[in-house]
Scaffold this active site. Structure first.
Site, PDB file in Angstrom:
ATOM      1  N   GLY A   1       0.950  -1.202   0.144  1.00 24.98           N
ATOM      2  CA  GLY A   1       0.062  -0.040   0.120  1.00 24.98           C
ATOM      3  C   GLY A   1       0.624   1.265   0.052  1.00 24.98           C
TER       4      GLY A   1
ATOM      5  CG  LEU B   1      -0.367   1.429  -4.204  1.00 26.02           C
ATOM      6  CD1 LEU B   1      -1.406   1.013  -5.302  1.00 26.02           C
ATOM      7  CD2 LEU B   1       0.553   0.497  -3.947  1.00 26.02           C
TER       8      LEU B   1
ATOM      9  CD  GLU C   1       4.261   7.353 -11.955  1.00 22.52           C
ATOM     10  OE1 GLU C   1       3.149   7.805 -11.387  1.00 22.52           O
ATOM     11  OE2 GLU C   1       4.235   6.704 -13.091  1.00 22.52           O
ATOM     12  N   GLY C   2       6.246   4.550  -8.401  1.00 21.08           N
ATOM     13  CA  GLY C   2       6.915   3.107  -8.669  1.00 21.08           C
ATOM     14  C   GLY C   2       6.016   2.131  -8.829  1.00 21.08           C
ATOM     15  CG  HIS C   3       3.895   0.876  -5.290  1.00 19.27           C
ATOM     16  ND1 HIS C   3       3.992   1.984  -4.432  1.00 19.27           N
ATOM     17  CD2 HIS C   3       4.386  -0.267  -4.696  1.00 19.27           C
ATOM     18  CE1 HIS C   3       4.527   1.601  -3.354  1.00 19.27           C
ATOM     19  NE2 HIS C   3       4.717  -0.013  -3.388  1.00 19.27           N
TER      20      HIS C   3
ATOM     21  N   GLY D   1      10.146  -4.740  -8.267  1.00 19.25           N
ATOM     22  CA  GLY D   1      10.821  -3.772  -8.443  1.00 19.25           C
ATOM     23  C   GLY D   1      12.263  -4.120  -8.311  1.00 19.25           C
TER      24      GLY D   1
ATOM     25  CE  LYS E   1      13.763   2.423  -2.898  1.00 20.40           C
ATOM     26  NZ  LYS E   1      13.468   1.486  -1.816  1.00 20.40           N
TER      27      LYS E   1
ATOM     28  CD  GLN F   1      10.466  -7.270  -2.173  1.00 17.56           C
ATOM     29  OE1 GLN F   1      10.281  -7.335  -0.929  1.00 17.56           O
ATOM     30  NE2 GLN F   1      10.026  -6.901  -2.847  1.00 17.56           N
TER      31      GLN F   1
ATOM     32  CB  SER G   1      10.743   4.622  -0.745  1.00 19.10           C
ATOM     33  OG  SER G   1      10.496   4.069   0.548  1.00 19.10           O
TER      34      SER G   1
HETATM   35  P1  AMP Z   1       6.454  -2.053  -1.341  1.00 18.14           P
HETATM   36  O1  AMP Z   1       4.928  -1.610  -1.251  1.00 18.14           O
HETATM   37  O2  AMP Z   1       7.393  -1.236  -0.763  1.00 18.14           O
HETATM   38  O3  AMP Z   1       6.354  -3.620  -0.830  1.00 18.14           O
HETATM   39  O4  AMP Z   1       6.714  -2.249  -2.981  1.00 18.14           O
HETATM   40  C1  AMP Z   1       6.015  -3.202  -3.762  1.00 18.14           C
HETATM   41  C2  AMP Z   1       6.663  -3.563  -5.056  1.00 18.14           C
HETATM   42  O5  AMP Z   1       7.084  -2.172  -5.565  1.00 18.14           O
HETATM   43  C3  AMP Z   1       8.085  -4.193  -4.871  1.00 18.14           C
HETATM   44  O6  AMP Z   1       8.128  -5.121  -6.103  1.00 18.14           O
HETATM   45  C4  AMP Z   1       8.917  -3.158  -4.928  1.00 18.14           C
HETATM   46  O7  AMP Z   1      10.267  -3.367  -5.443  1.00 18.14           O
HETATM   47  C5  AMP Z   1       8.270  -2.001  -5.912  1.00 18.14           C
HETATM   48  N1  AMP Z   1       8.913  -0.873  -5.719  1.00 18.14           N
HETATM   49  C6  AMP Z   1       8.837   0.118  -4.646  1.00 18.14           C
HETATM   50  N2  AMP Z   1       9.518   1.332  -5.117  1.00 18.14           N
HETATM   51  C7  AMP Z   1       9.875   1.132  -6.156  1.00 18.14           C
HETATM   52  C8  AMP Z   1      10.491   2.119  -7.184  1.00 18.14           C
HETATM   53  N3  AMP Z   1      10.645   3.323  -6.941  1.00 18.14           N
HETATM   54  N4  AMP Z   1      10.546   1.652  -8.298  1.00 18.14           N
HETATM   55  C9  AMP Z   1      10.279   0.401  -8.761  1.00 18.14           C
HETATM   56  N5  AMP Z   1       9.624  -0.338  -8.074  1.00 18.14           N
HETATM   57  C10 AMP Z   1       9.501  -0.096  -6.831  1.00 18.14           C
END
Ligand code: AMP
Length: 307
Positions: A37, A39, A41-43, A154, A156, A160, A192
Site C-alpha cells: 500500500g 502506492l 509512481e514506482g508501484h 521492482g 528497487k 528481495q 519509496s
Molecule cells: P512495497 O509496497 O514497498 O512492498 O513495494 C511493492 C513493489 O513495488 C515491490 O516489488 C517493490 O520493489 C516495488 N517498488 C517500490 N518502490 C519502487 C520504485 N521506486 N521503483 C520500482 N519499483 C518499486
C-alpha cells in the site's frame, strides 16, 4: 492523467471474495503486483508494465506483519487505501486483494515458513533478521491465493527480487518473475513509501544515496575499487546519513566482486536518515564501456509483449 474509461477494480477482502473475483478473470495470463500500500509512481509503473503484458492484473495490498521486526515501522507505516484505489483504477487494475492479517494467516502465525537461506542473512537480512523469510512466506501465499501466471517486482528491492527468483526456481513455482527498473524522483531519490517519513532537510540528506550510486556507476570502466571509492566519497561528505553498508557485489551470489571482476554487478547502499532507513541500488556493468544498467540482462527474462 487519469483515464476516465478505466473501471473501478473489484475489491476482495476475504478468501471467498478473492476466489469469486479470481474465477471471473478466467484461466491464463493473469499478472500480480504485490504491494504494502501507500502506492506511488514506482508501484504505478509496475502495474502499467503488467497491464501492457498480461490480460488481467491483480494488485495485492497487504502490510505483512511477518516481515517487520519488533522495532520496525509496522505501526507507523502509511495507510492510504482510497488514494491507492485511485492509482489502481487509473492504471487499469482488474482486482485488488486487500486482506487483513487474520485473513492471510488464518491460523495465526504460520509454523511452517519459507527459509531464504544464506542469501537472506546478508545485507538487508543482516540489518533485519527474519525479514526475508517473512517476505518469501507471504509472496508464496499470495502467489497461491491469486494463482497468478506472472509476478512483477521492482529492482528497487534488489535482494528481495533475487530471493523471489531463487524461491521460484528452487521450489518450482509455476510463475514468471518480471523485474521493473527503479523509478526515481526528478532529483534522483528512489521512490519509496517510506519517503513520506522524511523531513525537508532529511530529504536533502537522502539524496547522497542516489548520488553515491551515480558516482560509482561513472567510475565503472575503471574497475571495482574505483567504483567503491567514488561512491564512498559522496557518502563521507554527508555525515548526517548514517550508512549501514555500501557494497559492490555479484548480482546472484551477493558476494563482493574481486578487483579483477568485469561484468554485471550490484552497487547497493543502505542507511538511516533521520528516523528512516532507506535503501537504493544500481545494476552496473563493470569494465570497459561500463556504467549503470536499468536491470540485469541475464536475469531479466521478460515475456514477450501482448498485442
Ligand atoms: P512495497 O509496497 O514497498 O512492498 O513495494 C511493492 C513493489 O513495488 C515491490 O516489488 C517493490 O520493489 C516495488 N517498488 C517500490 N518502490 C519502487 C520504485 N521506486 N521503483 C520500482 N519499483 C518499486
Amino acid at each position: 492523467m487519469t483515464d476516465l474509461s478505466t473501471r473501478t477494480p473489484v475489491v476482495a477482502r476475504t478468501r471467498d471474495e478473492l476466489q469469486v473475483a479470481r474465477a471471473a478473470l478466467g484461466d491464463g495470463d493473469v499478472a500480480v503486483v504485490m504491494t504494502m500500500g501507500a502506492l506511488h509512481e514506482g508501484h504505478a509503473t509496475l502495474i502499467r508494465t503488467a497491464r501492457r503484458r498480461a490480460r488481467h492484473v491483480i494488485v495485492t495490498i497487504f502490510l505483512n506483519p511477518l516481515q517487520f521486526g519488533p522495532r520496525e515501522d509496522l505501526s507507523r507505516y502509511p495507510r492510504t487505501f482510497d488514494a491507492d484505489m485511485e492509482i489502481c483504477r487509473s492504471a487499469g487494475v482488474d482486482l485488488v486483494f486487500a486482506p487483513t492479517p487474520d485473513v492471510v494467516y488464518q491460523d495465526g502465525d504460520p509454523g511452517v515458513r519459507i527459509s531464504a537461506g544464506p542469501l537472506g542473512d546478508v545485507l538487508e537480512g543482516q540489518a533485519r533478521p527474519g525479514h526475508f523469510d517473512g517476505m518469501l512466506t507471504v509472496v508464496a501465499k499470495l502467489l497461491h491465493l491469486t494463482r497468478a501466471d506472472s509476478a512483477y517486482f521492482g529492482q528497487k528491492d534488489a535482494q528481495q527480487l533475487l530471493l523471489i527468483r531463487r524461491m521460484v526456481r528452487d521450489l518450482d513455482f509455476p510463475v514468471d518473475v518480471v523485474s521493473v527498473p527503479t523509478v526515481r524522483e526528478a532529483d534522483g531519490l528512489a521512490m519509496s513509501s517510506r519517503n513520506t517519513y522524511l523531513t525537508q532537510s532529511d530529504r536533502e540528506v537522502a539524496l547522497c544515496l542516489s548520488r553515491a550510486l551515480k558516482a560509482g556507476a561513472e567510475a565503472a570502466p575503471e574497475g571495482p575499487s574505483a567504483i567503491r571509492r567514488a561512491a564512498r566519497g559522496v557518502l563521507v561528505a554527508e555525515p548526517l546519513a548514517l550508512i549501514d553498508y555500501l557494497v559492490l557485489v555479484h548480482p546472484t551470489t551477493l558476494e563482493d566482486v574481486p578487483e579483477w571482476y568485469r561484468g554485471e554487478a550490484l552497487l547497493a547502499v543502505a542507511g538511516r536518515v533521520g528516523t528512516t532507513r532507506l535503501i537504493d541500488n544500481l545494476p552496473i556493468r563493470v569494465g570497459p564501456g561500463g556504467g549503470a544498467l536499468e536491470v540485469f540482462s541475464d536475469v531479466h527474462a521478460e515475456p514477450p509483449a501482448q498485442d
